[in-house]
Design a protein around this motif. Structure first.
Motif, short mmCIF file in Angstrom:
data_model
loop_
_atom_site.label_atom_id
_atom_site.label_comp_id
_atom_site.label_asym_id
_atom_site.label_seq_id
_atom_site.Cartn_x
_atom_site.Cartn_y
_atom_site.Cartn_z
N LEU A 111 -4.16 5.19 13.25
CA LEU A 111 -4.27 5.95 12.01
C LEU A 111 -3.67 5.08 10.91
O LEU A 111 -2.47 4.79 10.93
N THR A 112 -4.45 4.70 9.95
CA THR A 112 -4.02 3.70 8.97
C THR A 112 -3.95 4.22 7.54
O THR A 112 -3.65 3.46 6.62
N THR A 113 -4.25 5.50 7.34
CA THR A 113 -4.15 6.07 5.99
C THR A 113 -3.38 7.38 6.06
O THR A 113 -3.35 8.06 7.09
N ILE A 114 -2.77 7.74 4.94
CA ILE A 114 -2.05 9.01 4.86
C ILE A 114 -3.01 10.17 5.06
O ILE A 114 -2.69 11.16 5.73
N GLU A 115 -4.20 10.03 4.51
CA GLU A 115 -5.20 11.10 4.63
C GLU A 115 -5.56 11.35 6.10
O GLU A 115 -5.64 12.50 6.55
N ALA A 116 -5.75 10.28 6.86
CA ALA A 116 -6.08 10.42 8.27
C ALA A 116 -4.91 11.03 9.05
O ALA A 116 -5.11 11.87 9.93
N GLU A 176 -2.50 13.04 7.84
CA GLU A 176 -2.36 14.45 7.49
C GLU A 176 -3.46 15.30 8.10
O GLU A 176 -3.22 16.44 8.54
#
Length: 201
Positions: free
Chosen positions: A4-9, A11
């Motif tokens: 998981l490499t983004t905050i969106e992913a 969350e």
């Protein structure tokens, strides 16, 4: 393996935290957070510096920190191994986190903030024990303070599992292992209790 490499992913994977998880955060010592922290003789300190992160346990025979005011804590730096990893980090990057623990309680109180190191004689004198004073004191400005969910210590049976250390290697054995026998060993372990007792404060 995918990450998981983004905050969106991240969350999206975990969902929305509960109301209590979000509203428990204070920015100063409340009466209940103060009472809890003043009962703690042990905290884990985390800092960050150019070489990376560092974690260090800090303990005392009474409250591990002193309250200077409702937004400021003072943590003495008692005699240790003189590596001063925590202090080096603070001098270069003041970010700090502390986790306060009390034996028997599965709750943990967390403090995030910024820190500075002082050798102020008057402040060091406030921690005097058996005629000895800490060499320096870490002064922490509280950014946020909150209670940690008890599940981690419950899973680990931290206070109820009994002594599980009997089969573990000693520090002398670990030193001998990492230095190919040049440092440590049985002699180190035999002399450690007296050395520790003599330099407790």
């Amino acid at each position: 393996m995918e990450f998981l490499t983004t905050i969106e992913a991240l969350e999206a994977h975990y969902g929305t935290p509960g109301d209590a998880a979000m509203r428990k955060v204070a920015h100063r010592l409340t009466p209940t957070y103060r009472r809890w922290i003043m009962a703690s003789r042990l905290c884990m300190v985390s800092t960050v510096g150019p070489e990376g992160t560092d974690g260090s346990p800090r303990g005392d025979d009474g409250p591990v920190v002193l309250e200077l005011d409702e937004t400021t804590l003072a943590l003495p730096d008692w005699k240790g191994n003189n590596r001063i990893d925590t202090l080096r980090n603070i001098v270069r990057d003041g970010r700090i986190s502390l986790m306060f623990m009390v034996p028997g309680s599965n709750n943990v109180i967390r403090v995030n903030g910024t820190a500075r190191v002082t050798a102020d004689a008057a402040l060091c004198a406030r921690f005097e024990r058996a005629g000895k004073r800490p060499r320096t004191v870490i002064v922490i400005a509280i950014s946020e303070i909150y209670a940690q969910c008890a599940r981690a210590l419950m899973r680990a049976r931290t206070w109820s599992a009994g002594d599980e250390s009997t089969a573990l290697p000693t520090v002398g054995q670990m030193l001998a292992d990492v230095t190919a026998g040049e440092v440590g060993g049985e002699a180190y372990d035999r002399s450690w209790p007296e050395r520790a007792k003599a330099s407790l404060w």
